[in-house]
Design a protein around this motif. Structure first.
Motif, PDB file in Angstrom:
ATOM      1  N   UNK A  57       1.048  -1.070   0.047  1.00 28.33           N
ATOM      2  CA  UNK A  57       0.366  -0.022   0.015  1.00 28.33           C
ATOM      3  C   UNK A  57       0.712   0.810  -0.360  1.00 28.33           C
ATOM      4  N   UNK A  58       0.418   2.161  -0.644  1.00 32.08           N
ATOM      5  CA  UNK A  58      -0.539   2.622  -1.181  1.00 32.08           C
ATOM      6  C   UNK A  58      -0.126   2.016  -2.782  1.00 32.08           C
ATOM      7  N   UNK A  59      -2.129   1.328  -3.324  1.00 34.10           N
ATOM      8  CA  UNK A  59      -2.218   0.992  -4.594  1.00 34.10           C
ATOM      9  C   UNK A  59      -3.800   1.809  -5.287  1.00 34.10           C
ATOM     10  N   UNK A  60      -2.931   2.707  -5.181  1.00 34.12           N
ATOM     11  CA  UNK A  60      -3.620   3.972  -6.616  1.00 34.12           C
ATOM     12  C   UNK A  60      -2.870   4.323  -7.295  1.00 34.12           C
ATOM     13  N   UNK A  61      -3.510   5.101  -8.391  1.00 35.95           N
ATOM     14  CA  UNK A  61      -3.333   5.647  -9.613  1.00 35.95           C
ATOM     15  C   UNK A  61      -2.120   7.256  -9.038  1.00 35.95           C
ATOM     16  N   UNK A  62      -1.119   7.504  -9.826  1.00 36.30           N
ATOM     17  CA  UNK A  62      -0.771   8.956  -9.345  1.00 36.30           C
ATOM     18  C   UNK A  62      -2.309   9.945 -10.006  1.00 36.30           C
ATOM     19  N   UNK A  63      -2.349   9.862 -10.116  1.00 37.84           N
ATOM     20  CA  UNK A  63      -3.203  11.276 -10.374  1.00 37.84           C
ATOM     21  C   UNK A  63      -4.400  11.129  -9.164  1.00 37.84           C
TER      22      UNK A  63
END
Length: 259
Positions: free
Chosen positions: A97-103
């Motif tokens: 984590x975090x698994x999240x797109x850069x935007x």
């Protein structure tokens, strides 16, 4: 020749690959002395009660820098006070984590990931160097194929592992008496993969999600005990010729460590 029992510091020992490494080391005919850390030590406390050569310490590597520095110093000092030396660091702890797109990514989440996956490794190595120089010691860093293979939302995790590979090569250059390797363990059947399938699939693309699910369905993931054996043996006896290299756990050059 004076016989001695090697001393290994193993992080992330509470589950998955780390637990497999610890189990392998404890089952050896002449096991090393081990300090094993985990954020949750409930799974390994019974092992410490049964093995006088094992000490377990609860550590949260996401702690602020000043606190982390103190924790790491305490771990290393404990090993030296108890056994007089440090032969190997096997730095296995990490967080996806975090698994999240850069935007949509939060910088604070990236900072937390870098503290766990990268900066704590730098602090560990830096603090241990005086003892590792005395023993011509070893450092085994658990990297990832994600350091050079890219998945949607994995920017924080993958970049920390790429930084870890660079740290490994820099350490080999700067500390020629110490042997250091970075190992990609493959896609291992652990809780991290369960989280990918159950929680993070909505972030990744349909194709990426299908890929990780197919590995579980086809029973084609790496077993923790298999890669754990290789990592444990590297911590015990990695060859100097491998120093500074980033390798996959199943590379032919590591075949003798998988036995």
């Amino acid at each position: 020749m004076v016989e001695f029992t090697p001393v290994i510091i193993l992080t992330g020992a509470g589950r998955g690959i780390g637990f497999a490494i610890l189990s392998y080391l404890l089952a050896l005919p002449n096991p090393p002395n081990i300090i094993a850390t985990s954020r949750n030590i409930s799974a390994i406390e019974p092992l410490a009660a049964a093995h006088k050569n094992l000490e377990v310490i609860s550590v949260d590597f996401s702690a602020p820098s000043s606190e982390l520095r103190t924790l790491i110093s305490e771990i290393l000092n404990s090993a030296v006070l108890k056994w007089g030396r440090i032969d190997s660091l096997l730095l296995n702890h990490g967080n996806l984590d975090p698994v999240a797109k850069i935007d949509v990514a939060a910088l604070e989440d990236w900072e937390a990931n870098y503290r766990v996956n990268f900066l704590s490794n730098v602090e560990f190595i830096k603090t241990a160097l005086p003892e590792l120089r005395k023993t011509n010691g070893r450092v085994v860093l658990v990297s990832s194929g994600a350091s050079s293979i890219y998945f949607t939302g994995w920017g924080a995790y993958g970049s920390t592992k790429a930084a870890l590979n660079h740290l490994n090569s820099t350490l080999a250059l700067e500390e020629p008496t110490i042997t250091t390797v970075a190992i990609a363990p493959g896609i291992v059947d652990t809780d991290m993969q369960a989280s990918l399938r159950g929680v993070h699939g909505k972030v990744m693309s349909d194709g990426e999600n299908a890929f990780f699910n197919s590995l579980k369905e086809n029973n084609s993931m790496v077993k923790p005990e298999d890669v754990g054996t290789a990592l444990a043996n590297l911590a015990l006896r990695v060859e100097k010729s491998l120093s500074g290299k980033y390798l996959n756990w199943d590379d032919e050059i590591l075949s003798s460590y998988r036995a």
